[in-house]
Write a protein that holds these residues in place. Sequence first.
Motif, PDB file in Angstrom:
ATOM      1  N   SER A 148       0.963  -1.216   0.094  1.00  0.00           N
ATOM      2  CA  SER A 148      -0.134  -0.034  -0.025  1.00  0.00           C
ATOM      3  C   SER A 148       0.807   1.105   0.093  1.00  0.00           C
ATOM      4  CB  SER A 148      -0.959  -0.035   1.114  1.00  0.00           C
ATOM      5  OG  SER A 148      -1.828  -1.039   1.126  1.00  0.00           O
ATOM      6  N   MET A 149       1.809   1.364   0.774  1.00  0.00           N
ATOM      7  CA  MET A 149       2.836   2.357   0.738  1.00  0.00           C
ATOM      8  C   MET A 149       3.503   2.419  -0.472  1.00  0.00           C
ATOM      9  SD  MET A 149       2.409   4.108   3.518  1.00  0.00           S
ATOM     10  CE  MET A 149       3.726   5.202   3.067  1.00  0.00           C
ATOM     11  N   SER A 150       3.974   1.325  -1.073  1.00  0.00           N
ATOM     12  CA  SER A 150       4.481   1.461  -2.588  1.00  0.00           C
ATOM     13  C   SER A 150       3.578   2.029  -3.451  1.00  0.00           C
ATOM     14  CB  SER A 150       4.815   0.021  -2.977  1.00  0.00           C
ATOM     15  OG  SER A 150       5.050  -0.222  -4.124  1.00  0.00           O
ATOM     16  N   THR A 163       7.665  16.601  -8.045  1.00  0.00           N
ATOM     17  CA  THR A 163       9.024  16.553  -7.926  1.00  0.00           C
ATOM     18  C   THR A 163       9.240  16.032  -6.365  1.00  0.00           C
ATOM     19  OG1 THR A 163       9.080  18.968  -6.964  1.00  0.00           O
ATOM     20  CG2 THR A 163       9.363  18.370  -9.364  1.00  0.00           C
ATOM     21  N   GLY A 164       8.353  15.816  -5.561  1.00  0.00           N
ATOM     22  CA  GLY A 164       8.585  15.300  -4.192  1.00  0.00           C
ATOM     23  C   GLY A 164       7.370  15.169  -3.576  1.00  0.00           C
ATOM     24  N   GLN A 183      13.692   8.856  -5.666  1.00  0.00           N
ATOM     25  CA  GLN A 183      13.641   8.095  -4.845  1.00  0.00           C
ATOM     26  C   GLN A 183      12.174   7.101  -4.957  1.00  0.00           C
ATOM     27  OE1 GLN A 183      14.847   8.317  -0.695  1.00  0.00           O
ATOM     28  NE2 GLN A 183      16.605   9.645  -1.263  1.00  0.00           N
ATOM     29  N   PHE A 184      11.225   7.571  -5.698  1.00  0.00           N
ATOM     30  CA  PHE A 184       9.900   7.093  -5.755  1.00  0.00           C
ATOM     31  C   PHE A 184      10.072   5.804  -6.416  1.00  0.00           C
ATOM     32  CE2 PHE A 184       7.359  11.465  -6.648  1.00  0.00           C
ATOM     33  CZ  PHE A 184       7.749  11.856  -5.258  1.00  0.00           C
ATOM     34  N   VAL A 185      10.722   5.535  -7.369  1.00  0.00           N
ATOM     35  CA  VAL A 185      10.874   4.296  -8.063  1.00  0.00           C
ATOM     36  C   VAL A 185      11.433   3.248  -7.221  1.00  0.00           C
ATOM     37  CG1 VAL A 185      11.774   2.903  -9.948  1.00  0.00           C
ATOM     38  CG2 VAL A 185      10.853   5.398 -10.419  1.00  0.00           C
ATOM     39  N   LEU A 186      12.467   3.771  -6.451  1.00  0.00           N
ATOM     40  CA  LEU A 186      13.303   2.723  -5.454  1.00  0.00           C
ATOM     41  C   LEU A 186      12.155   2.337  -4.338  1.00  0.00           C
ATOM     42  CD1 LEU A 186      16.794   4.188  -5.210  1.00  0.00           C
ATOM     43  CD2 LEU A 186      16.046   2.165  -3.847  1.00  0.00           C
TER      44      LEU A 186
END
Length: 297
Positions: A148-150, A163-164, A183-186
């Motif tokens: 869910s956080m993903s 952008t953030g 860092q979103f994709v990570l």
Amino acid sequence: MDVIQIPHDTNRLVLHFDTALLQINAYALASSLVGLANAIKEANSIVNPGYAVEVVVERLEDGSFRATLKAVVKKAGNIFSHELSKAIIYGIIATWIYDQTLGADKEPIIIINDESVEIRSGERIIIVPREVYDAKKEVERSERFQSSMSQVFNGALKDPAVTGLKITPPGEWPGLPSVPREQFVLIASRYEADDANAIYEDAVLEISRAIMSRGRRKWEFYWRGVKISAPVLDHAFYEAFSAHDITIAPGDMLRVVLKIYRKTDPESGIHVNTKYEVVEVQNHIPREVQGSFETSA
């Protein structure tokens, strides 16, 4: 050195999308909000057994684009707890996010005190109430919470102008940094499950065969006139049963959150359900009161 203090008690969260625009892609907003709502519900089911939570969006704001959510906690029907609910869900989610981002380059230093936990990384110190940190460690073991956080970060990726992203308590919190887009994709891919096409649905299931031992053995239910098999994975439900707060019989109903695994038929493009899991039991409806339940639905 930046010192960030995670608050202990709050039932409101503000989801910030950093963007120069006064608008946001509808799919990005909807996907992130659904992911955050599901994460709140899953965390609540673990730290507040016997209490249901409804997540509502109170308002949308400009600036960075912001959505304020409120978690409304109440006792969950026939499944109840003798303890008061804890308003620590924001702290759990915020601490989880910092764990993901602070440990990207170098393992942070963790200092555990009696009442608090310090997470040190570079020039930043995160101070977390001990109860929140301990609860976070329990919640993060949940696959549903992780996925869910993903989805929160996957959703934000749908709008290239974002952008953030950050999640704060209400009010102004200038010291809380955003997670940068790179860092979103990570974060999203780290917990991307094999069941990418799985969905969660509120459902009322009639019990055909119950398995009252914990584990992944499958119960049998009738749902929308169709017989399905699914394990019940809600720990609070089994604890209520063990404490004799509820009794189960064939013909009883459960109001649940049902996880539905799907695959796409390559020829027709139609989604086909392949298996089911009951991830949360919200209410137990004994057979003798089913008539009044159906009348009020």
